[in-house]
Design a protein around this motif. Sequence first.
Motif, short mmCIF file in Angstrom:
data_model
loop_
_atom_site.label_atom_id
_atom_site.label_comp_id
_atom_site.label_asym_id
_atom_site.label_seq_id
_atom_site.Cartn_x
_atom_site.Cartn_y
_atom_site.Cartn_z
N SER A 85 0.82 -1.23 0.00
CA SER A 85 0.00 0.00 0.00
C SER A 85 0.84 1.27 0.00
N ILE A 86 1.99 1.23 0.65
CA ILE A 86 2.91 2.38 0.67
C ILE A 86 4.19 1.93 -0.02
N TYR A 87 4.60 2.69 -1.03
CA TYR A 87 5.79 2.32 -1.79
C TYR A 87 6.97 3.19 -1.37
N PRO A 88 8.17 2.67 -1.42
CA PRO A 88 9.35 3.39 -0.92
C PRO A 88 9.49 4.77 -1.55
N SER A 89 9.63 5.78 -0.70
CA SER A 89 9.83 7.15 -1.16
C SER A 89 10.33 7.99 0.01
N VAL A 90 10.79 9.18 -0.29
CA VAL A 90 11.21 10.13 0.72
C VAL A 90 10.39 11.39 0.51
N SER A 91 9.85 11.94 1.59
CA SER A 91 9.01 13.12 1.48
C SER A 91 9.60 14.26 2.30
N ASP A 92 9.50 15.48 1.76
CA ASP A 92 9.91 16.68 2.49
C ASP A 92 8.71 17.37 3.14
N ALA A 93 7.53 16.74 3.06
CA ALA A 93 6.34 17.35 3.65
C ALA A 93 6.50 17.46 5.17
N MET A 94 6.13 18.61 5.72
CA MET A 94 6.22 18.80 7.17
C MET A 94 4.96 18.22 7.83
N VAL A 95 5.17 17.31 8.75
CA VAL A 95 4.08 16.71 9.52
C VAL A 95 4.48 16.69 10.99
N CYS A 96 3.53 16.36 11.83
CA CYS A 96 3.77 16.26 13.26
C CYS A 96 3.23 14.91 13.73
N SER A 129 0.60 12.36 -1.58
CA SER A 129 0.66 13.82 -1.62
C SER A 129 1.94 14.29 -0.93
N ASN A 130 2.39 15.46 -1.33
CA ASN A 130 3.55 16.08 -0.68
C ASN A 130 3.15 17.36 0.03
N ASN A 131 1.84 17.56 0.17
CA ASN A 131 1.33 18.78 0.79
C ASN A 131 1.16 18.59 2.29
N GLY A 132 2.20 18.90 3.03
CA GLY A 132 2.15 18.78 4.49
C GLY A 132 1.66 20.05 5.14
#
Length: 201
Positions: free
Chosen positions: A133-144, A176-179
């Motif tokens: 369901s989740i494929y390997p990637s790196v995200s710069d989205a800011m989350v908490c 999405s990359n919208n954090g």
Amino acid sequence: LPHFTSKAISFIKNQSAAANPFFLYFPMPAPHTPWLPTAGFIGRSNAGEYGDFVQMVDDAVGKLLQSIESLGISENTMIVFTSDNGPVLNDGYYDDAVEKLGNHKPNGPLRGGKYSLLEAGTRVPFFIYWKGSIYPSVSDAMVCQIDLLASIGALVGEKVKITDSKNMIDVFMGKSNNGRKSLIIEANTKTAFRNGDWLMI
């Protein structure tokens, strides 16, 4: 840590055998102080007791993943691995961890560490794994981390009525990359405001 790990695996096996959906919160006592590597790990890392304890964490996570895989539930199980703060090498324990560090940089290219409002203190390890369901990637989205509450709630169809938890399930799923645009952070009773790439301490 071995005791808690075996209890966690037993819980997973029992829930799986009963075909029950389950939520497991597993706050590891390692690698927090006191650093207490067991006999099989003492001296294994060549980086002091702290390094040995970190290897115990790796081993515990591996055993949990193996149990989920062996039960055949990995494609129906979301796993989140994260930390409460950035790295620290000397937290009141003198075990030559600093001297044995070599070229390794626990905080990578970032400044600061535990107790600091700088990036290495507040930008913590955060991995989400869900086979198929989740494929390997790196995200710069800011989350908490508090966003996990609303996000997992949305995933299972429950609306969470807490204003400081944001639904970031699409970010966590790699869709999405919208954090977050901004975030208030705290370390050692001091606060800071993060907005995009800027941090006001």
